[in-house]
Write a protein that holds these residues in place. Structure first.
Motif, short mmCIF file in Angstrom:
data_model
loop_
_atom_site.label_atom_id
_atom_site.label_comp_id
_atom_site.label_asym_id
_atom_site.label_seq_id
_atom_site.Cartn_x
_atom_site.Cartn_y
_atom_site.Cartn_z
N PRO A 99 -9.00 -2.00 -3.47
CA PRO A 99 -8.65 -2.82 -4.64
C PRO A 99 -9.84 -3.01 -5.57
N LYS A 100 -9.57 -2.97 -6.85
CA LYS A 100 -10.61 -3.18 -7.85
C LYS A 100 -10.72 -4.65 -8.22
N ASN A 101 -9.58 -5.35 -8.14
CA ASN A 101 -9.54 -6.76 -8.53
C ASN A 101 -8.97 -7.56 -7.36
N LEU A 102 -9.85 -8.13 -6.54
CA LEU A 102 -9.41 -8.90 -5.37
C LEU A 102 -9.36 -10.38 -5.72
N SER A 103 -8.15 -10.94 -5.68
CA SER A 103 -7.97 -12.35 -5.98
C SER A 103 -6.91 -12.92 -5.05
N PHE A 104 -6.88 -14.26 -4.95
CA PHE A 104 -5.97 -14.94 -4.04
C PHE A 104 -5.31 -16.12 -4.74
N SER A 105 -4.11 -16.44 -4.27
CA SER A 105 -3.37 -17.59 -4.79
C SER A 105 -2.91 -18.45 -3.63
N ALA A 129 -4.01 -14.66 3.98
CA ALA A 129 -2.95 -13.72 4.35
C ALA A 129 -3.06 -12.48 3.48
N TYR A 130 -2.98 -11.33 4.12
CA TYR A 130 -3.10 -10.04 3.43
C TYR A 130 -1.78 -9.30 3.59
N PRO A 131 -0.96 -9.22 2.54
CA PRO A 131 0.36 -8.58 2.65
C PRO A 131 0.25 -7.14 3.11
N ILE A 132 1.09 -6.77 4.06
CA ILE A 132 1.04 -5.43 4.63
C ILE A 132 1.32 -4.37 3.56
N ARG A 133 2.23 -4.66 2.63
CA ARG A 133 2.53 -3.64 1.63
C ARG A 133 1.33 -3.35 0.72
N TYR A 134 0.37 -4.27 0.66
CA TYR A 134 -0.85 -4.02 -0.12
C TYR A 134 -1.88 -3.27 0.72
N ASP A 237 -3.47 -11.49 -3.84
CA ASP A 237 -2.66 -11.11 -4.99
C ASP A 237 -2.59 -9.59 -5.10
N PRO A 238 -1.52 -9.07 -5.70
CA PRO A 238 -1.47 -7.63 -5.94
C PRO A 238 -2.47 -7.24 -7.03
N ASP A 239 -3.13 -6.12 -6.84
CA ASP A 239 -4.03 -5.60 -7.86
C ASP A 239 -3.17 -4.91 -8.92
#
Length: 388
Positions: A99-105, A129-134, A237-239
């Motif tokens: 990921p180029k833009n790592l952010s969390f919510s 939490a790190y979503p598996i689809r990411y 968050d999704p990049d």
């Protein structure tokens, strides 16, 4: 001398193909024991390239003077196309970018459902939490949790989520995705060039062969379960640069994708069947996911260690714990564990002031072929069908 030109061209073309073939999921490549040869090709790539280029240069004058001009030109064009394709399109780290833009919510994510699966890590009072689809696309996400550097990894071909400290012999290290071995992702460290297996964090070839990366405790939950257990937890968050990649993995986490590499077999104990593997103190045991879905709770014993495996009412979140003794019986209701003397939440934390928390055991959801490969002496619980 003319022969040297064509030997160099053919040799260079084959080298560029084989250098990638043995460490990528191509027909036959992952079943053969050619890791040492693949590492040799990778380690001496510039020497081998220089050798073949030298042959091409030595024979080029004769090749162009004694053959129709289009023959050597066509040969050079073909080898250039091979070099570009295998070094830019087929390189693992170029196919699966970090990921180029790592952010969390905090709270619910507009991009995810409560049923979305996440790999959860908790340290020093902070939970993420790190979503598996990411992470199934990225393969590696570098982050800081509770002041500690972490490396969240995932291999979709093995369905293995692991979290490591990116430390080698006590020193911080950088890693790149280099390919795979036995269908499992491999990372290469920047300092020594050792290749590390994602499923167990072991250095499998190179100067640090036999060393292991420090692993951090992690768990697989649904997003809804994570938010209920960790109301202040953060969700990756999704990049925006990779949204189309994430969308293609939306069905993967639930086993609905149709693929020879990443698809799921709904029957038990097949190559692509799901199991829950528990590994502790050198002992390993696999539990049938279908049986866990039916029973929701499994009391068992690994050697002399009494264990408990539970499945949430959401049908996806699971956890494993050590029981005090083999006769200790638990009951699971609304994701709360009960014994005659105490009550515990889904993470094993005691809800009574006078009792201790349950000791959590490392447990992973994984394809059966992967667990069996990396735990060759594993036991199996309630094995119904013979191993093939």
């Amino acid at each position: 001398m003319k022969k040297l030109f064509f030997i160099g061209l053919i040799g260079l073309g084959y080298f560029e193909i084989l250098k990638i073939y043995f460490i990528m999921p191509m027909p036959g490549s992952q079943q053969w024991a050619f890791l040492e040869f693949a590492y040799f090709l990778h380690s001496y790539r510039w020497v081998l390239r220089a050798f073949f280029l030298g042959l091409i240069l030595l024979g080029s004058k004769n090749a162009f003077s004694t053959s129709p001009n289009w023959v050597p030109v066509l040969g050079i064009a073909a080898v250039l196309a091979i070099c570009l394709f295998f070094n830019y399109k087929m390189i693992a780290e170029r196919m699966f970018l970090e990921p180029k833009n790592l952010s969390f919510s905090t709270g619910n994510s507009a991009a995810l459902a409560d049923s979305s699966l996440v790999i959860v890590v908790e340290h020093a009072g902070e939970a993420k939490a790190y979503p598996i689809r990411y992470i199934a696309y990225h393969h590696q996400v570098r982050d800081v949790l509770g002041g500690k550097e972490i490396m969240v990894t995932y291999c979709s071909v093995c369905r293995t989520g692991r979290v490591f400290e990116p430390m080698v012999k006590g020193q911080p290290e950088s890693f790149r995705l280099v390919g795979m071995d036995h269908f499992n992702a491999m990372f290469e460290d920047q300092t020594t060039g050792t290749w590390w297996q994602q499923a167990n964090g072991e250095g499998i070839i190179g100067p640090l062969k036999g060393e292991t990366l420090p692993e951090l405790e992690s768990s697989q939950l649904t997003l809804g379960k994570f938010l209920s257990l960790y109301p202040n937890g953060k969700v990756m968050d999704p990049d925006p640069d990779f949204l189309h990649k994430y969308d293609s993995l939306g069905k993967y986490e639930f086993g609905l994708i149709k693929s020879k590499l990443t698809g799921t077999d709904i029957l038990s104990w097949k190559e692509k069947s799901w199991i829950v593997g528990i590994s502790i103190n050198g002992q390993a045991k696999a539990y049938d996911w279908n049986l866990l879905k039916t029973n929701k709770i499994i009391h068992d014993q690994m050697d002399i260690l009494p264990v408990l495996l539970i499945l949430s009412q959401d049908g996806q979140s699971f956890a494993a714990f050590k029981r005090t003794h083999k006769d200790q019986v638990f009951h699971l209701k609304n994701d709360t564990l009960f014994t005659d003397q105490a009550t515990f939440d889904f993470t094993g934390k005691s809800l009574n002031h006078n009792s201790k928390d349950l000791e959590k055991l490392p447990a992973y959801q994984e394809f059966w072929h992967s667990w069996r490969t990396f735990h060759p002496f594993t036991e199996t619980h309630n094995l119904i069908e013979p191993l093939l």
